[in-house]
Design an enzyme around this catalytic site. Structure first.
Site, PDB file in Angstrom:
ATOM      1  N   ASP A  19      17.529  87.886  73.977  1.00 45.71           N
ATOM      2  CA  ASP A  19      17.502  86.759  73.042  1.00 45.71           C
ATOM      3  C   ASP A  19      17.210  87.232  71.613  1.00 45.71           C
ATOM      4  O   ASP A  19      16.485  88.204  71.421  1.00 45.71           O
ATOM      5  CB  ASP A  19      16.424  85.758  73.505  1.00 45.71           C
ATOM      6  CG  ASP A  19      16.601  84.396  72.858  1.00 45.71           C
ATOM      7  OD1 ASP A  19      17.681  84.122  72.296  1.00 45.71           O
ATOM      8  OD2 ASP A  19      15.650  83.599  72.917  1.00 45.71           O
ATOM      9  N   HIS A  36      25.750  89.015  67.602  1.00 41.84           N
ATOM     10  CA  HIS A  36      26.159  89.227  68.996  1.00 41.84           C
ATOM     11  C   HIS A  36      26.775  90.619  69.186  1.00 41.84           C
ATOM     12  O   HIS A  36      26.564  91.258  70.210  1.00 41.84           O
ATOM     13  CB  HIS A  36      27.140  88.133  69.435  1.00 41.84           C
ATOM     14  CG  HIS A  36      26.494  86.778  69.542  1.00 41.84           C
ATOM     15  ND1 HIS A  36      25.320  86.573  70.237  1.00 41.84           N
ATOM     16  CD2 HIS A  36      26.837  85.565  69.039  1.00 41.84           C
ATOM     17  CE1 HIS A  36      24.975  85.289  70.167  1.00 41.84           C
ATOM     18  NE2 HIS A  36      25.877  84.660  69.426  1.00 41.84           N
ATOM     19  N   LEU A 130      22.443  99.671  90.256  1.00 42.32           N
ATOM     20  CA  LEU A 130      23.045  98.346  90.151  1.00 42.32           C
ATOM     21  C   LEU A 130      22.785  97.714  88.785  1.00 42.32           C
ATOM     22  O   LEU A 130      21.650  97.706  88.298  1.00 42.32           O
ATOM     23  CB  LEU A 130      22.464  97.454  91.260  1.00 42.32           C
ATOM     24  CG  LEU A 130      22.988  96.026  91.344  1.00 42.32           C
ATOM     25  CD1 LEU A 130      24.499  95.994  91.594  1.00 42.32           C
ATOM     26  CD2 LEU A 130      22.264  95.274  92.474  1.00 42.32           C
TER      27      LEU A 130
HETATM   28  C1  IPE Z   1      18.568  82.393  77.001  1.00 46.64           C
HETATM   29  O1  IPE Z   1      18.617  82.361  75.606  1.00 46.64           O
HETATM   30  C2  IPE Z   1      19.926  82.705  77.537  1.00 46.64           C
HETATM   31  C3  IPE Z   1      20.389  84.063  77.322  1.00 46.64           C
HETATM   32  C4  IPE Z   1      19.710  85.023  76.762  1.00 46.64           C
HETATM   33  C5  IPE Z   1      21.703  84.339  77.808  1.00 46.64           C
HETATM   34  P1  IPE Z   1      18.821  80.990  74.817  1.00 46.64           P
HETATM   35  O2  IPE Z   1      18.803  81.330  73.378  1.00 46.64           O
HETATM   36  O3  IPE Z   1      20.015  80.282  75.332  1.00 46.64           O
HETATM   37  O4  IPE Z   1      17.531  80.179  75.258  1.00 46.64           O
HETATM   38  P2  IPE Z   1      16.791  78.943  74.584  1.00 46.64           P
HETATM   39  O5  IPE Z   1      17.850  77.936  74.221  1.00 46.64           O
HETATM   40  O6  IPE Z   1      16.075  79.448  73.383  1.00 46.64           O
HETATM   41  O7  IPE Z   1      15.836  78.465  75.637  1.00 46.64           O
HETATM   42  C1  IPE Z   2      21.028  85.623  72.682  1.00 44.81           C
HETATM   43  O1  IPE Z   2      20.873  85.445  71.317  1.00 44.81           O
HETATM   44  C2  IPE Z   2      22.467  85.654  73.106  1.00 44.81           C
HETATM   45  C3  IPE Z   2      22.880  84.520  73.937  1.00 44.81           C
HETATM   46  C4  IPE Z   2      22.108  83.510  74.327  1.00 44.81           C
HETATM   47  C5  IPE Z   2      24.269  84.499  74.348  1.00 44.81           C
HETATM   48  P1  IPE Z   2      20.929  84.018  70.668  1.00 44.81           P
HETATM   49  O2  IPE Z   2      22.344  83.710  70.289  1.00 44.81           O
HETATM   50  O3  IPE Z   2      20.290  82.990  71.530  1.00 44.81           O
HETATM   51  O4  IPE Z   2      20.073  84.249  69.365  1.00 44.81           O
HETATM   52  P2  IPE Z   2      19.061  83.241  68.682  1.00 44.81           P
HETATM   53  O5  IPE Z   2      18.111  82.762  69.749  1.00 44.81           O
HETATM   54  O6  IPE Z   2      19.904  82.125  68.115  1.00 44.81           O
HETATM   55  O7  IPE Z   2      18.392  84.035  67.619  1.00 44.81           O
HETATM   56 MG    MG Z   3      18.393  82.262  71.695  1.00 48.11          MG
END
Ligand code: IPE
Ligand code: IPE
Ligand code: MG
Length: 232
Positions: A19, A36, A130
């Site tokens: 995240d 990303h 894995l």
């Molecule tokens: C959790 O991150 C999902 C992934 C890392 C794939 P999010 O950014 O979606 O989570 P929330 O919305 O902060 O809970």
């Molecule tokens: C995690 O980073 C990637 C995915 C959930 C796909 P975020 O896109 O959630 O990044 P923030 O939380 O907005 O910084």
């Molecule tokens: Mg996020």
């Protein structure tokens, strides 16, 4: 950290909630796309380090069942990054003995994407380490699928093992340690059944900044934890 270090205190399975890509980009005045892209690099770095230190199972949360709520443009960029990754990582996985698996519901993905996933899963199926990539994964969704399958099979007196056997992670030990980057203190629907007794580690580091040292710090802290599982 040497190869034996992680093995001693028995990390069989480490999981990452990747995240903070968006915030990493914003802090640099870049687009979320750039965040990303940098996130993919961090993912490669972290997974490769986990292999180097001898952890047999790594699971990463890459796309949740809730992430479809994001703007279509961002979802489509994430799918493109995923396709590019799937097309480019086969040789490296074969060279490092990595078995690739997707956990999550693949049905909503485009046919080409599903085919790339199947191809990589088949190519790497005899490798020993894995790597589980959680895609369109949600812990609640996984449990609902499991309960429906048990119902279809007519199983009524349900045991914990029956449920575990119907999860995407069937046959894989529960994660010993779940690491979440970016300072958020929640699981966001990740491995909610399997993580019942996992140690949790939260770091403020944003995912694209994650290094081998961050992973080593998490493991060091894990080693100083006392896992009681309800006992003394
Ligand atoms: C959790 O991150 C999902 C992934 C890392 C794939 P999010 O950014 O979606 O989570 P929330 O919305 O902060 O809970
Ligand atoms: C995690 O980073 C990637 C995915 C959930 C796909 P975020 O896109 O959630 O990044 P923030 O939380 O907005 O910084
Ligand atoms: Mg996020």
């Amino acid at each position: 950290m040497s190869k034996t270090d992680s093995g001693e205190k028995g990390i069989q399975h480490i999981a990452f909630i990747m995240d903070g890509n968006g915030r990493w980009a914003k802090a640099r005045g870049l687009t979320r796309d750039a965040g990303h892209r940098a996130g993919v690099e961090a993912f490669r770095r972290v997974v490769s380090h986990c292999g180097d230190i001898g952890i047999p199972i790594v699971t990463v949360y890459a796309f949740s069942t809730e992430n479809w709520k994001r703007p279509a443009r961002e979802v489509s960029l994430l799918m493109n990054l995923l396709s590019n990754y799937l097309e480019s990582c086969g040789d490296d996985m074969m060279a490092h003995g990595v078995r690739f698996r997707v956990i999550g519901d693949k049905t909503p993905f485009k046919r080409e994407l599903r085919e790339s996933i199947d191809k990589l899963e088949r190519l790497t199926e005899n490798n020993t380490r894995l790597l589980n990539v959680a895609l369109n994964y949600g812990g609640r969704d996984e449990l609902v699928h499991a309960f429906n399958r048990l119902a279809e099979k007519g199983i009524t007196n349900i045991k914990e093992e029956d449920i575990s056997r119907e999860l995407y992670t069937a046959g894989i030990p529960d994660p010993d340690l779940i690491v979440r980057s970016s300072g958020e203190l929640r699981l966001s629907n990740f491995l909610i059944w399997q993580g019942a007794y996992s140690e949790l580690y939260f770091t403020d580091t944003l995912w694209p900044d994650m290094t081998s040292e961050d992973v080593d710090l998490a493991i060091l802290e894990y080693k100083n934890r006392h896992r009681r599982y309800g006992g003394l």
